[in-house]
Structures are given as structure tokens and as C-alpha cells.
Design a protein around this motif. Structure first.
Motif, short mmCIF file in Angstrom:
data_model
loop_
_atom_site.label_atom_id
_atom_site.label_comp_id
_atom_site.label_asym_id
_atom_site.label_seq_id
_atom_site.Cartn_x
_atom_site.Cartn_y
_atom_site.Cartn_z
N GLY A 168 0.81 -1.21 0.00
CA GLY A 168 0.00 0.00 0.00
C GLY A 168 0.84 1.26 0.00
N ILE A 169 1.89 1.29 0.83
CA ILE A 169 2.77 2.47 0.89
C ILE A 169 3.52 2.64 -0.43
N PHE A 170 3.97 1.52 -1.01
CA PHE A 170 4.70 1.61 -2.29
C PHE A 170 3.82 2.24 -3.37
N ALA A 185 -5.79 -1.04 -0.25
CA ALA A 185 -6.62 0.04 -0.79
C ALA A 185 -6.59 1.27 0.11
N SER A 186 -6.76 1.07 1.42
CA SER A 186 -6.79 2.22 2.33
C SER A 186 -5.40 2.82 2.50
N TYR A 187 -4.36 1.97 2.65
CA TYR A 187 -3.01 2.50 2.82
C TYR A 187 -2.54 3.28 1.60
N THR A 188 -2.94 2.82 0.41
CA THR A 188 -2.57 3.53 -0.82
C THR A 188 -3.14 4.94 -0.83
N ARG A 189 -4.41 5.08 -0.46
CA ARG A 189 -5.04 6.39 -0.48
C ARG A 189 -4.44 7.31 0.58
N TYR A 190 -4.24 6.78 1.80
CA TYR A 190 -3.67 7.60 2.88
C TYR A 190 -2.24 8.03 2.54
N THR A 191 -1.44 7.11 2.00
CA THR A 191 -0.05 7.42 1.67
C THR A 191 0.02 8.47 0.56
N ARG A 192 -0.79 8.32 -0.46
CA ARG A 192 -0.81 9.28 -1.56
C ARG A 192 -1.16 10.67 -1.04
N SER A 193 -2.20 10.75 -0.22
CA SER A 193 -2.62 12.05 0.33
C SER A 193 -1.53 12.66 1.19
N SER A 194 -0.90 11.85 2.06
CA SER A 194 0.14 12.35 2.94
C SER A 194 1.37 12.80 2.16
N VAL A 253 15.65 13.46 -2.20
CA VAL A 253 14.53 14.32 -1.79
C VAL A 253 13.33 13.48 -1.37
N MET A 254 13.03 12.45 -2.18
CA MET A 254 11.85 11.63 -1.91
C MET A 254 12.01 10.77 -0.67
N THR A 255 13.15 10.10 -0.54
CA THR A 255 13.31 9.12 0.55
C THR A 255 13.64 9.78 1.88
N ARG A 256 14.51 10.78 1.88
CA ARG A 256 14.99 11.34 3.15
C ARG A 256 14.22 12.57 3.61
N HIS A 257 13.63 13.30 2.70
CA HIS A 257 12.95 14.53 3.08
C HIS A 257 11.43 14.39 3.05
N ALA A 258 10.90 13.77 2.01
CA ALA A 258 9.44 13.71 1.86
C ALA A 258 8.84 12.47 2.53
N PHE A 259 9.34 11.29 2.18
CA PHE A 259 8.71 10.05 2.63
C PHE A 259 8.72 9.91 4.15
#
Length: 460
Positions: free
Chosen positions: A70-72, A341-350, A373-379
């Protein structure tokens, strides 16, 4: 009626009965819990232990898979916002999220077990299936990698040809009925995992990082060969010991030879070793697949229960493991896809919220690579709300996926609660609420501790 009244002590005042129950619960501080007896005189402690073990087997795997997958997909959908991939992931997520659990479970029983077992009697891959599945995989891979149209076309073509080649090889070698097992599974997994985790966690251009990850993979393969006699007839303690030895070697290699990036190299090496360990499990399960098929009369994917009754291969570790695994497939898949399904939506929004923050724009303005930027700052910052959701979901699932357990005949916490409630049996119901409520509190406390690890500002 008089006998039942006497057995359940209904003539005693409620506060006397409650105090006696509470004294049994307070014994938990001495690791001597007493949850009383059900109306048939059975010890609730034993009933609860069996139900909790069954549910944990189901829920733990479903939760881990749901979180990872879901997170991926949530992260990739956020990165590819408003692309075809984003719309496709959103559509699939809403479909699985809105499907009633009992409908999805019944569909899985029909197509994932009954018809699949029928197909296993004479497994073949026809041309239409190969073309359709290979095309879908090609579309998926080019959507994830993105880039220029030329690059995406090359990736799609390579994926299509590779997928079609694999299906043809499976068809020609009859691999589904008689898997070709061997050390090649561990070796190929080790090479692929070393490259993948070095690219994700460290830097694929860092030759030292890639070399150490490949060295850790080679060391783990050597450990597996050295302990092959133990693995042939193992216990979970010995298998976990082999994993721990591989992790220790990976950490040592990273610390001694990692240089300035030893921390990221260490994690890439650890995940490489873990991947090889799972590949080892798959290898030895494949070696016992034919024997298991014969024991279950050619129908390996079960539609009901957590184990096969009177299973003749129960004395063999790998056959017993296969039986447990095949019973887990359908209920785990049911819970996993709904969680994804739920983790995908929450992760995308966050992720979308974090990507719009000033510190992300600053990181890009400094010229940092997009990967960093994606792994260390955003994710990492996007994980805070997801951690809360995971804690609540896990606590809820421990209570038992009542509908899923009912459909698949799984004797877990949900079935225990439903049976006790239907029979108006107070002690199992009280024990159920005590355990699930306690786990909810513990999981939320664990989430609070994770906040401090994820966000250093919270430590202050």
C-alpha cells in the motif's frame, strides 16, 4: 435452567462476580491470567490462546503485506500525480475498498481455490493469457519508471518479452506441477536484491555499496550451503538463527568496508540477506511441492480452515509449513487487498501534502538528487499519519476479521467472539474485549514511540 444458573453463578450479585473476574485479570501482572470458564466449563485461557495464535498468523502477514504494498503504490501514485498510473491505482484502490468483505472472500474461494485447483490438474498457459498478462505488466512497469516516451517504450517492450518468456518457460518445463528447485533461486534473488536495495537505499553508482551488498549476498548463500543439513529438517529456531548469522555478517561487512555511507550500505545489505532467506524458504517449499500435492489429492489451495485435518505430513517441517501456508493464502489475500486500498489512499494524500512543503522545495533548490529528496525529506515526514493508521488497523484486526474468518472457517479471535456472543457466554466476551482493548492501547503507545524515531523534533 437451575443447573445453568448455578454454573454461571447468576444468583450472586453482579459486583461479586465482577470482582472475582477482576482478581483473575490482575493475575496477569504475575503472568498468571485467569479469564474464567465458558458456559461449557472449558478454560477460556486455552480457548483464547488457540484463537489468538490463529488470528496472529493471519493478521500479522496480511498487515505487513498491506503496509509494504500500500505504501509503495501510494508513494508512486503521489510522484506520478494525475498520470495514467495514478488514475489506475486510484480506481483499483476504490474498487477493493468498496467491495464488501464477504463478496470478495467468496470470489476468492471460487476463482483462487476451486477453479485454480481444477486448473492445476493440467496446468497450461495459452497464448491469450500470456499476451494479456504480459501486456498488463508492461503497462505497469513503464508507468512506474516514467521518463521519456522512448525510455518507457523500451521498458514496456523489455517487460513484455521477459514476462512472455517466463510464462513460456513455465509451460514448457511444467514448472507449476513440478517446480525446478535449487540454489539458483537464492543466487538469482541475491543478485537482484543487492542491485535493487542498493539503488533504493544507497546509490547504484556507488560501486563500494553494490560490492558490499553483493558480498553479503554471497556470504548468505555460503551460510545456506554450509547449513544445508540443518535446513533439510529444521526448526524455526534454527532457521531464524541462520537469518541472524547472515545479518551479522552483512552488518560487519558494512561497518568495516562501508566508508562514509556505511549506514545506508548496511541497510541495503541487511535487506538483501533477508530477501535471500525468504528465497531459501521458497526453494525448500518447492522441493516438497510434489509430495504435498499427492498428500492433499491434487487440491493444494484450501477454502476452509487453518490446517488440513489429520494431515499425514505433519511430522515433516516443510510439508507442515506448506499446509499452513496454503491455508493462509486466500484469507491473507482477502485482508491484504482491502488494507492495500486504504493504505494507498492515505499514503498518496500524505505524500502530496509533504511534497508541497517549503523544506522539500529547498532540498530540490540545493540540487539534491530526486531520489534523496523523496526518501529522506518527503517520505519520512509522510509516515507520521500513516503510523497512526497502521496502529489502529492492526489493533482492530487483532480483534479478528469476523467476516473473513467466518467465510474461510478460520478459528480465530473473531470466531471466538461471535460464538460467545451468540451463546450469551460472558467470560469469553470479557476476555476478548480485555485482549483487544489492551492491544489497542499498546499499539498506540508503540505509534507514539515511532513518532520520535521518525521525526527528531518530537524527541524534544
Amino acid at each position: 435452567m437451575d443447573q445453568r444458573i448455578a454454573q454461571m453463578r447468576l444468583n450472586d450479585p453482579w459486583y461479586v462476580r465482577y470482582w472475582d473476574w477482576l482478581k483473575g485479570i490482575l493475575g496477569c501482572f504475575r503472568l498468571q491470567c485467569d479469564f474464567g470458564q465458558n458456559r461449557s466449563g472449558q478454560d477460556v485461557n486455552q480457548l483464547l490462546g488457540n484463537a489468538a495464535e490463529s488470528t496472529l498468523r493471519l493478521v500479522l502477514l496480511a498487515t505487513i503485506l498491506g503496509i509494504v504494498v500500500g505504501i509503495f503504490f501510494g508513494v508512486m501514485a503521489a510522484i506520478r500525480q494525475y498520470s495514467g498510473f495514478d488514475y489506475a491505482v486510484t480506481l483499483v484502490a476504490f474498487v477493493f475498498y468498496s467491495l464488501p468483505a464477504f463478496v470478495f472472500a467468496v470470489l476468492l474461494k471460487e476463482f483462487g481455490a476451486i477453479r485454480f485447483n481444477n486448473w492445476l490438474a493440467a496446468p497450461t498457459f495459452n497464448a491469450i493469457f500470456i499476451v494479456v498478462v504480459s501486456a498488463l505488466l508492461a503497462l505497469f512497469m513503464q508507468a512506474i519508471l516514467a521518463g521519456s516516451a522512448k525510455k518507457r517504450l523500451i521498458v514496456a517492450a523489455a517487460t513484455f518479452l521477459a514476462s512472455a518468456g517466463i510464462f513460456l518457460a513455465l509451460d514448457v518445463t511444467d514448472w507449476v506441477s513440478n517446480p525446478i528447485a535449487g540454489l539458483w533461486i537464492e543466487v538469482s534473488t541475491g543478485i537482484a536484491a543487492a542491485v535493487l536495495f542498493t539503488a533504493l537505499i544507497s546509490n547504484i553508482k556507488n560501486r563500494r555499496a553494490l560490492g558490499i551488498a553483493l558480498g553479503s549476498a554471497a556470504a548468505m548463500v555460503v551460510v545456506i550451503v554450509a547449513f544445508s543439513g540443518v535446513i533439510a529438517d529444521p526448526s524455526w529456531v534454527s532457521l531464524l538463527g541462520i537469518l541472524l548469522l547472515g545479518i551479522v555478517i552483512a552488518i560487519a561487512l558494512a561497518l568495516f568496508f562501508g566508508g562514509y555511507a556505511k549506514r545506508s550500505i548496511m541497510w541495503a545489505s541487511i535487506w538483501t540477506v533477508v530477501s535471500i532467506w525468504f528465497a531459501m524458504l521458497a526453494d525448500f517449499l518447492a522441493r516438497h511441492w510434489v509430495d504435498y500435492i499427492e498428500l492433499v489429492r491434487g487440491r493444494p489451495i484450501s477454502t476452509i480452515g487453518s490446517v488440513s485435518p489429520n494431515f499425514r505430513g505433519a511430522d515433516d517441517f516443510w510439508l507442515n509449513f506448506l499446509d499452513t501456508t496454503t491455508h493462509l493464502i486466500l484469507p491473507t489475500l482477502s485482508l491484504t487487498l482491502m488494507s492495500v486500498a486504504s493504505y494507498t489512499r492515505y499514503t498518496r494524500s500524505s505524500m502530496l501534502e509533504v511534497l508541497g512543503q517549503d523544506y522539500v522545495r529547498t532540498a530540490r533548490a540545493k540540487g539534491l538528487p530526486e531520489h534523496t529528496v523523496m526518501t529522506r525529506h518527503a517520505f519520512r515526514n509522510a509516515l507520521l499519519p500513516i503510523t497512526t493508521i497502521v496502529a489502529f488497523d492492526f489493533a482492530g484486526l487483532i480483534g479478528g476479521a469476523v467476516i473473513t474468518e467466518k467465510v474461510f472457517g478460520w478459528k480465530g479471535m473473531g470466531e471466538l467472539f461471535e460464538t460467545a456472543l451468540r451463546n450469551v457466554d460472558p467470560d469469553p466476551v470479557m476476555a476478548f474485549f480485555f485482549i483487544t482493548g489492551g492491544i489497542a492501547v499498546l499499539m498506540n503507545m508503540f505509534a507514539d514511540i515511532l513518532y520520535a524515531y521518525i521525526d527528531p523534533r518530537i524527541r524534544r
